[in-house]
Every structure is written in structure tokens, then in C-alpha cells.
Design a protein around this motif. Structure first.
Motif, short mmCIF file in Angstrom:
data_model
loop_
_atom_site.label_atom_id
_atom_site.label_comp_id
_atom_site.label_asym_id
_atom_site.label_seq_id
_atom_site.Cartn_x
_atom_site.Cartn_y
_atom_site.Cartn_z
N SER A 35 34.30 92.32 23.73
CA SER A 35 33.99 92.20 22.30
C SER A 35 35.04 91.40 21.55
O SER A 35 34.76 90.83 20.49
CB SER A 35 33.85 93.59 21.67
OG SER A 35 35.12 94.23 21.56
N LEU A 36 36.26 91.35 22.08
CA LEU A 36 37.32 90.60 21.39
C LEU A 36 36.94 89.12 21.27
O LEU A 36 37.10 88.51 20.20
CB LEU A 36 38.64 90.74 22.14
CG LEU A 36 39.30 92.11 22.10
CD1 LEU A 36 40.54 92.13 22.99
CD2 LEU A 36 39.67 92.50 20.68
N LEU A 37 36.45 88.53 22.35
CA LEU A 37 36.07 87.12 22.29
C LEU A 37 34.84 86.92 21.42
O LEU A 37 34.77 85.95 20.65
CB LEU A 37 35.80 86.59 23.70
CG LEU A 37 35.39 85.11 23.79
CD1 LEU A 37 36.43 84.21 23.15
CD2 LEU A 37 35.15 84.71 25.24
N ASP A 38 33.89 87.83 21.51
CA ASP A 38 32.69 87.71 20.67
C ASP A 38 33.06 87.68 19.20
O ASP A 38 32.58 86.83 18.43
CB ASP A 38 31.74 88.88 20.95
CG ASP A 38 31.14 88.84 22.34
OD1 ASP A 38 31.09 87.74 22.93
OD2 ASP A 38 30.73 89.90 22.85
N GLU A 46 42.12 85.37 14.35
CA GLU A 46 42.96 86.29 13.57
C GLU A 46 42.25 87.59 13.24
O GLU A 46 42.90 88.62 12.97
CB GLU A 46 43.41 85.61 12.27
CG GLU A 46 44.30 84.39 12.47
CD GLU A 46 43.53 83.15 12.90
OE1 GLU A 46 42.27 83.17 12.80
OE2 GLU A 46 44.16 82.18 13.36
N ALA A 47 40.92 87.58 13.29
CA ALA A 47 40.15 88.79 12.95
C ALA A 47 40.36 89.92 13.94
O ALA A 47 40.06 91.08 13.62
CB ALA A 47 38.66 88.45 12.85
N VAL A 77 47.14 84.74 19.40
CA VAL A 77 47.07 86.04 18.72
C VAL A 77 47.92 87.06 19.47
O VAL A 77 48.65 87.85 18.86
CB VAL A 77 45.61 86.51 18.62
CG1 VAL A 77 45.54 87.93 18.07
CG2 VAL A 77 44.80 85.57 17.75
N ALA A 78 47.82 87.06 20.80
CA ALA A 78 48.58 88.02 21.60
C ALA A 78 50.08 87.80 21.43
O ALA A 78 50.84 88.77 21.29
CB ALA A 78 48.19 87.90 23.07
N GLU A 79 50.51 86.54 21.42
CA GLU A 79 51.94 86.27 21.24
C GLU A 79 52.42 86.77 19.88
O GLU A 79 53.49 87.38 19.77
CB GLU A 79 52.21 84.77 21.37
CG GLU A 79 52.15 84.25 22.80
CD GLU A 79 52.52 82.78 22.90
OE1 GLU A 79 53.01 82.38 23.97
OE2 GLU A 79 52.32 82.04 21.91
N GLU A 80 51.64 86.53 18.84
CA GLU A 80 52.03 86.96 17.51
C GLU A 80 51.98 88.48 17.36
O GLU A 80 52.83 89.08 16.68
CB GLU A 80 51.12 86.31 16.47
CG GLU A 80 51.30 84.80 16.36
CD GLU A 80 50.31 84.16 15.41
OE1 GLU A 80 49.59 84.92 14.73
OE2 GLU A 80 50.26 82.91 15.34
N ALA A 81 51.00 89.10 18.01
CA ALA A 81 50.86 90.56 17.92
C ALA A 81 51.93 91.29 18.72
O ALA A 81 52.07 92.51 18.60
CB ALA A 81 49.47 90.99 18.41
#
Length: 213
Positions: A35-38, A46-47, A77-81
């Protein structure tokens, strides 16, 4: 233990096989959330930042010493999170981007979903700045490929990607933006170097996780 964040279960056997071939003894733990990619494709990467961070926190709680995000759309997103997570969080396509920059200034990015183009192009440009090299990144969508993937026709998917790669003649490197595209490398006939992310990405993740045991 190295945790891997995937957006499709088809990546699990690919990375398990690479581990068995090159990194015996390394424990992998796979976290899959399609669902993350969807949602990233619908609303922008960013959502899903909060959800990605939740996966990272769960991986660390389970004992991960590093996390590898294999999805090119979500890598940034993963790097920033990862701020404050406490373990290295890597995007699996960064070594591939560095290799593309080293190959020359003309880089063609092939993708089967448009959401990957922005993050992948930005990553290649970032690696070019880091290396002090010029780069011209062009994106090409492999038309009709993603429905094949969604239908489970992985062979047909790979053939379409390979055919698209073989049409590229004016490049120093061809980047297969998504890990799902990696099998197409074996089918290409182009003299242009064709790069994919799983092997180099897992090697980087293994180094970050440290020696097994």
C-alpha cells in the motif's frame, strides 16, 4: 540482522538468493507493504513518510542493525524518516546511481511507474554533485510493463523492459530504476551498460549491518 523494506513480496526471494550467494550468515528480515507504493503514486512519496517511519521503528524494535529500503520511489523518504532511528537506513538504489555517474554523463533511467522518475533522477544528480561530474538524466517509461507486473507475468514484464533498454543507443549507462526490473538485465543485447540495484544495494546493507553473529 538487516531489515528490508519492500513494496512487493516478489523481492523477497531475489534478496534471499543474493544473500545466499554473497552474504552467507546474514540474517534478513523482510517488511512488505504494497500500500505504501500505491499511496505514494497517488499522493506523492511524502504522503507516506509517517508510515515509512513506523516500519523503520518496528524493524529496529525487532533487532535490525540496519534497514535497506528497496523501493526506488520511497528511498528518499526512508532516508529522511531515519532521523533519530538509531541505525543506518539506506536506499537500495544509491550504489547503482553512483555507478551510473561513474559510467558517463549521459544516463537514461527506465521505469515502469512514473513515480520513480523524480526520486531516481534526483538521486543520480546528487551522486553527480558528490563526484563533481556533469550528468544529463533522461527518463523513459516502459509502456505497458507495469500491468504485466501487477498481473504476475514477470517474464513478460522483463521482456518489455529488456526491449526498451535495447532501444537506447545514446547513453553511457541505462538505469533500471526499480528492483523488479533487474531480471531484464539478462535479456538485454545493448552494448550500453545496464545497471540494476539489488546486488549492490544488498552489499551496502550488509556492510552497514556489520558482521553476522
Amino acid at each position: 540482522m538487516l531489515a528490508l523494506l519492500h513494496t512487493s513480496p516478489v523481492h523477497i526471494p531475489v534478496f534471499d538468493a543474493l544473500r545466499d550467494e554473497n552474504h552467507r550468515g546474514l540474517e534478513l528480515r523482510h517488511f512488505v507493504d504494497e500500500s505504501l507504493l500505491d499511496r505514494a503514486r497517488e499522493k506523492g512519496p511524502e504522503a507516506v513518510t509517517d508510515d515509512v517511519r513506523a516500519v523503520l521503528e518496528r524493524a529496529v524494535a525487532d533487532g535490525a542493525r540496519a534497514v535497506l529500503c528497496t523501493c526506488s520511489t520511497l528511498g528518499g523518504v526512508a532516508e529522511e524518516a531515519a532521523v533519530g532511528i538509531g541505525v543506518p537506513v539506506l536506499r537500495g538504489d544509491r550504489p547503482m546511481a553512483a555507478a551510473a555517474v561513474a559510467a558517463g554523463s549521459r544516463v537514461v533511467v527506465l521505469g515502469t511507474v512514473e513515480s520513480t522518475f523524480g526520486p531516481t533522477a534526483s538521486l543520480i544528480e546528487e551522486e553527480a554533485r558528490r563526484a563533481g561530474r556533469p550528468v544529463d538524466v533522461r527518463a523513459r517509461l516502459v509502456a505497458g510493463a507495469w500491468p504485466r507486473f501487477e498481473a504476475g507475468d514477470l517474464e513478460g514484464y522483463a521482456r518489455l523492459v529488456a526491449a526498451a533498454a535495447d532501444e537506447v543507443t545514446d547513453a553511457d549507462a541505462i538505469v533500471l530504476a526499480q528492483p523488479s526490473m533487474a531480471p531484464a538485465r539478462q535479456l538485454t543485447t545493448t552494448p550500453v551498460p545496464v545497471l540494476s540495484s539489488p546486488r549492490q544495494g544488498l552489499a551496502a546493507g550488509a556492510r552497514a549491518a556489520g558482521p553476522p553473529g
